[in-house]
Design a protein around this motif. Structure first.
Motif, PDB file in Angstrom:
ATOM      1  N   ALA A  99      70.138 111.654 -15.040  1.00 38.77           N
ATOM      2  CA  ALA A  99      69.764 111.829 -16.579  1.00 38.77           C
ATOM      3  C   ALA A  99      70.749 112.176 -17.460  1.00 38.77           C
ATOM      4  O   ALA A  99      72.026 112.589 -17.203  1.00 38.77           O
ATOM      5  N   LYS A 100      70.534 111.801 -18.629  1.00 45.23           N
ATOM      6  CA  LYS A 100      71.602 112.044 -19.723  1.00 45.23           C
ATOM      7  C   LYS A 100      71.653 113.685 -20.186  1.00 45.23           C
ATOM      8  O   LYS A 100      70.483 114.271 -19.799  1.00 45.23           O
ATOM      9  N   ASP A 101      72.569 114.116 -20.823  1.00 38.00           N
ATOM     10  CA  ASP A 101      72.408 115.584 -21.111  1.00 38.00           C
ATOM     11  C   ASP A 101      71.275 115.827 -22.083  1.00 38.00           C
ATOM     12  O   ASP A 101      70.810 115.384 -22.924  1.00 38.00           O
ATOM     13  N   GLY A 102      70.456 116.956 -21.552  1.00 41.89           N
ATOM     14  CA  GLY A 102      69.257 117.409 -22.357  1.00 41.89           C
ATOM     15  C   GLY A 102      67.821 116.831 -21.829  1.00 41.89           C
ATOM     16  O   GLY A 102      67.103 117.293 -22.289  1.00 41.89           O
ATOM     17  N   GLU A 103      68.125 115.720 -20.992  1.00 44.30           N
ATOM     18  CA  GLU A 103      66.696 115.004 -20.674  1.00 44.30           C
ATOM     19  C   GLU A 103      66.177 116.120 -19.796  1.00 44.30           C
ATOM     20  O   GLU A 103      66.448 116.418 -18.855  1.00 44.30           O
ATOM     21  N   VAL A 104      64.811 116.095 -19.898  1.00 42.42           N
ATOM     22  CA  VAL A 104      63.779 116.651 -19.278  1.00 42.42           C
ATOM     23  C   VAL A 104      62.612 116.123 -18.975  1.00 42.42           C
ATOM     24  O   VAL A 104      62.004 115.397 -20.053  1.00 42.42           O
ATOM     25  N   ASP A 105      61.893 115.544 -17.646  1.00 42.40           N
ATOM     26  CA  ASP A 105      60.755 115.436 -17.763  1.00 42.40           C
ATOM     27  C   ASP A 105      59.777 115.887 -16.726  1.00 42.40           C
ATOM     28  O   ASP A 105      60.362 116.346 -15.487  1.00 42.40           O
ATOM     29  N   VAL A 106      58.646 116.080 -16.949  1.00 35.93           N
ATOM     30  CA  VAL A 106      57.722 116.842 -15.948  1.00 35.93           C
ATOM     31  C   VAL A 106      56.457 115.905 -15.351  1.00 35.93           C
ATOM     32  O   VAL A 106      55.884 115.527 -16.263  1.00 35.93           O
ATOM     33  N   PRO A 107      56.414 115.394 -14.113  1.00 34.24           N
ATOM     34  CA  PRO A 107      55.399 114.626 -13.890  1.00 34.24           C
ATOM     35  C   PRO A 107      54.237 115.233 -13.793  1.00 34.24           C
ATOM     36  O   PRO A 107      53.947 116.394 -13.673  1.00 34.24           O
ATOM     37  N   GLU A 108      53.097 114.431 -13.888  1.00 32.20           N
ATOM     38  CA  GLU A 108      51.589 115.126 -13.851  1.00 32.20           C
ATOM     39  C   GLU A 108      51.225 115.352 -12.611  1.00 32.20           C
ATOM     40  O   GLU A 108      51.808 114.670 -11.586  1.00 32.20           O
ATOM     41  N   PRO A 109      50.189 116.068 -12.315  1.00 29.51           N
ATOM     42  CA  PRO A 109      49.630 116.299 -10.860  1.00 29.51           C
ATOM     43  C   PRO A 109      49.190 114.913 -10.377  1.00 29.51           C
ATOM     44  O   PRO A 109      48.964 114.034 -10.971  1.00 29.51           O
ATOM     45  N   SER A 110      49.312 114.775  -8.971  1.00 31.54           N
ATOM     46  CA  SER A 110      49.342 113.344  -8.429  1.00 31.54           C
ATOM     47  C   SER A 110      48.513 113.273  -7.213  1.00 31.54           C
ATOM     48  O   SER A 110      48.590 112.593  -6.393  1.00 31.54           O
ATOM     49  N   SER A 111      47.464 113.888  -7.465  1.00 32.78           N
ATOM     50  CA  SER A 111      46.393 113.699  -6.331  1.00 32.78           C
ATOM     51  C   SER A 111      45.810 112.379  -5.901  1.00 32.78           C
ATOM     52  O   SER A 111      45.851 112.053  -4.619  1.00 32.78           O
ATOM     53  N   MET A 112      45.668 111.582  -6.967  1.00 31.01           N
ATOM     54  CA  MET A 112      45.353 110.228  -6.651  1.00 31.01           C
ATOM     55  C   MET A 112      46.245 109.370  -6.319  1.00 31.01           C
ATOM     56  O   MET A 112      46.179 108.506  -5.428  1.00 31.01           O
ATOM     57  N   LEU A 113      47.349 109.517  -6.761  1.00 37.40           N
ATOM     58  CA  LEU A 113      48.629 108.684  -6.437  1.00 37.40           C
ATOM     59  C   LEU A 113      48.911 109.104  -4.893  1.00 37.40           C
ATOM     60  O   LEU A 113      49.118 108.109  -3.865  1.00 37.40           O
ATOM     61  N   LEU A 114      48.836 110.257  -4.388  1.00 35.34           N
ATOM     62  CA  LEU A 114      48.821 110.911  -3.137  1.00 35.34           C
ATOM     63  C   LEU A 114      47.801 110.192  -2.086  1.00 35.34           C
ATOM     64  O   LEU A 114      48.112 109.582  -1.158  1.00 35.34           O
ATOM     65  N   LEU A 115      46.504 110.018  -2.847  1.00 34.50           N
ATOM     66  CA  LEU A 115      45.620 109.469  -1.995  1.00 34.50           C
ATOM     67  C   LEU A 115      46.073 107.883  -1.529  1.00 34.50           C
ATOM     68  O   LEU A 115      45.762 107.381  -0.631  1.00 34.50           O
ATOM     69  N   GLY A 116      46.358 107.327  -2.686  1.00 34.40           N
ATOM     70  CA  GLY A 116      46.904 105.689  -2.548  1.00 34.40           C
ATOM     71  C   GLY A 116      48.070 105.637  -1.499  1.00 34.40           C
ATOM     72  O   GLY A 116      47.736 104.520  -0.556  1.00 34.40           O
ATOM     73  N   PHE A 117      48.964 106.634  -1.498  1.00 34.84           N
ATOM     74  CA  PHE A 117      49.891 106.229  -0.650  1.00 34.84           C
ATOM     75  C   PHE A 117      49.424 106.669   0.822  1.00 34.84           C
ATOM     76  O   PHE A 117      50.188 106.280   1.979  1.00 34.84           O
ATOM     77  N   GLY A 118      48.591 107.589   1.015  1.00 37.18           N
ATOM     78  CA  GLY A 118      48.157 108.284   2.212  1.00 37.18           C
ATOM     79  C   GLY A 118      46.882 107.824   2.989  1.00 37.18           C
ATOM     80  O   GLY A 118      46.857 108.111   4.076  1.00 37.18           O
ATOM     81  N   VAL A 119      45.941 107.043   2.228  1.00 35.12           N
ATOM     82  CA  VAL A 119      44.814 106.502   2.887  1.00 35.12           C
ATOM     83  C   VAL A 119      45.305 105.770   4.458  1.00 35.12           C
ATOM     84  O   VAL A 119      44.424 106.068   5.375  1.00 35.12           O
ATOM     85  N   MET A 120      46.293 104.852   4.374  1.00 32.08           N
ATOM     86  CA  MET A 120      46.568 104.164   5.613  1.00 32.08           C
ATOM     87  C   MET A 120      47.174 105.091   6.572  1.00 32.08           C
ATOM     88  O   MET A 120      46.448 104.866   7.787  1.00 32.08           O
ATOM     89  N   GLY A 121      47.803 106.120   6.312  1.00 34.36           N
ATOM     90  CA  GLY A 121      48.307 107.035   7.204  1.00 34.36           C
ATOM     91  C   GLY A 121      47.025 107.800   7.730  1.00 34.36           C
ATOM     92  O   GLY A 121      47.087 108.391   9.063  1.00 34.36           O
ATOM     93  N   LEU A 122      46.013 108.260   6.870  1.00 36.26           N
ATOM     94  CA  LEU A 122      45.177 109.060   7.333  1.00 36.26           C
ATOM     95  C   LEU A 122      44.146 108.255   8.458  1.00 36.26           C
ATOM     96  O   LEU A 122      44.007 108.950   9.478  1.00 36.26           O
ATOM     97  N   GLY A 123      43.930 107.239   8.236  1.00 40.10           N
ATOM     98  CA  GLY A 123      43.247 106.397   9.209  1.00 40.10           C
ATOM     99  C   GLY A 123      43.735 106.100  10.575  1.00 40.10           C
ATOM    100  O   GLY A 123      43.321 106.450  11.562  1.00 40.10           O
ATOM    101  N   ALA A 124      45.290 105.985  10.492  1.00 41.70           N
ATOM    102  CA  ALA A 124      46.034 105.730  11.525  1.00 41.70           C
ATOM    103  C   ALA A 124      46.092 107.272  12.505  1.00 41.70           C
ATOM    104  O   ALA A 124      45.966 107.244  13.613  1.00 41.70           O
ATOM    105  N   TRP A 125      46.301 108.202  11.685  1.00 45.07           N
ATOM    106  CA  TRP A 125      46.112 109.597  12.262  1.00 45.07           C
ATOM    107  C   TRP A 125      44.943 110.004  12.941  1.00 45.07           C
ATOM    108  O   TRP A 125      45.035 110.384  14.338  1.00 45.07           O
ATOM    109  N   ARG A 126      43.850 109.657  12.518  1.00 42.90           N
ATOM    110  CA  ARG A 126      42.443 109.899  13.045  1.00 42.90           C
ATOM    111  C   ARG A 126      42.232 109.158  14.430  1.00 42.90           C
ATOM    112  O   ARG A 126      41.783 109.538  15.177  1.00 42.90           O
ATOM    113  N   ARG A 127      42.555 107.651  14.317  1.00 45.16           N
ATOM    114  CA  ARG A 127      42.667 106.862  15.362  1.00 45.16           C
ATOM    115  C   ARG A 127      43.537 107.254  16.459  1.00 45.16           C
ATOM    116  O   ARG A 127      43.220 107.201  17.649  1.00 45.16           O
TER     117      ARG A 127
END
Length: 247
Positions: free
Chosen positions: A212-240
């Motif tokens: 980042a450039k000097d003084g830049e700051v950013d704060v991401p939003e809570p990511s529950s739905m994005l986590l679900l999107g990335f993790g659903v495939m892993g959840l199914g594989a783990w259960r199997r």
């Protein structure tokens, strides 16, 4: 409850696809890796991109793992780095985590990648995190390390730390930190989060480090739905996999 059941059914279908695609994958990408410590005075598991334990092995630069240990009944982590986000000369690392615990616990997670490169000029490396803790009090700390020996999980130099972030109104927390660095040739970065819960609860967050450039700051939003999107495939594989082991 109906929404959760629909999510789980979707996860099972997508997980079956992920498991079939993962068949036969054994060797991981040496650069991107993740390791987890459930408070047992040592690393309980280490996962390599495209290796055993990565539930999305067909996507270089994205690593998703699901596990459980002790009071932690559910832990899902998705880590992103080059070539999925950023590049060797423009390092970006993103760690998304969801955790469910039945009691007080402390969990440490490290996401690390090697072979970053850069011109001998200075930039700011910043870390931002946003998320939620529900059901209990607790803290989340985020640290970023750079290692000039280019070692995976190397912690040669602490760039910065957010310190222990506590939940505010609405069960949410956020924070950031940054520091000036010189981009030397051949270095690794390690993004570390430490979760501490005082009792049974649920944690979800998104931690990002980038130039980042000097003084830049950013704060991401809570990511529950994005986590679900990335993790659903892993959840199914783990259960199997658990079902197959039980049989």
């Amino acid at each position: 409850m109906k929404l959760i059941k629909r999510m789980l059914r979707t996860a099972a279908v997508l997980g079956a696809i992920s498991a079939s695609l993962a068949f036969g994958v054994a060797n991981g990408h040496a650069g991107l890796g993740m390791r987890i410590d459930f408070g047992n005075d040592g690393w309980d598991s280490t996962i390599q991109d495209d290796g055993v334990g990565d539930f999305v092995p067909f996507n270089l630069g994205t690593l998703t793992n699901m596990t459980a240990s002790g009071l932690v009944t559910f832990l899902i982590d998705t880590g992103l780095s080059k070539t999925d986000v950023g590049s060797a000369t423009n390092p970006i690392m993103d760690l998304l985590t969801g955790l469910i615990s039945t009691g007080a616990t402390t969990v440490k997670i490290q996401l690390s990648d090697t072979h970053f490169d850069g011109e001998p000029i200075g930039f700011g490396q910043i870390v931002s995190i946003g998320g939620t803790i529900t059901g209990t009090s607790g803290t989340v700390t985020t640290d970023i390390y750079r290692d000039l020996s280019n070692a995976q999980f190397g912690t040669g130099t602490l760039i910065c730390s957010t310190g222990a972030l506590v939940i505010g109104s609405g069960d949410s927390f956020s924070g950031s930190c940054g520091n000036f660095i010189s981009l030397d040739d051949e270095y690794s970065l390690t993004l570390e989060t430490i979760i501490h819960l005082d009792g049974a609860g649920i944690v979800s967050y998104d931690a990002i480090t980038r130039l980042a450039k000097d003084g830049e700051v950013d704060v991401p939003e809570p990511s529950s739905m994005l986590l679900l999107g990335f993790g659903v495939m892993g959840l199914g594989a783990w259960r199997r996999r658990r079902k197959a082991q039980q049989n």
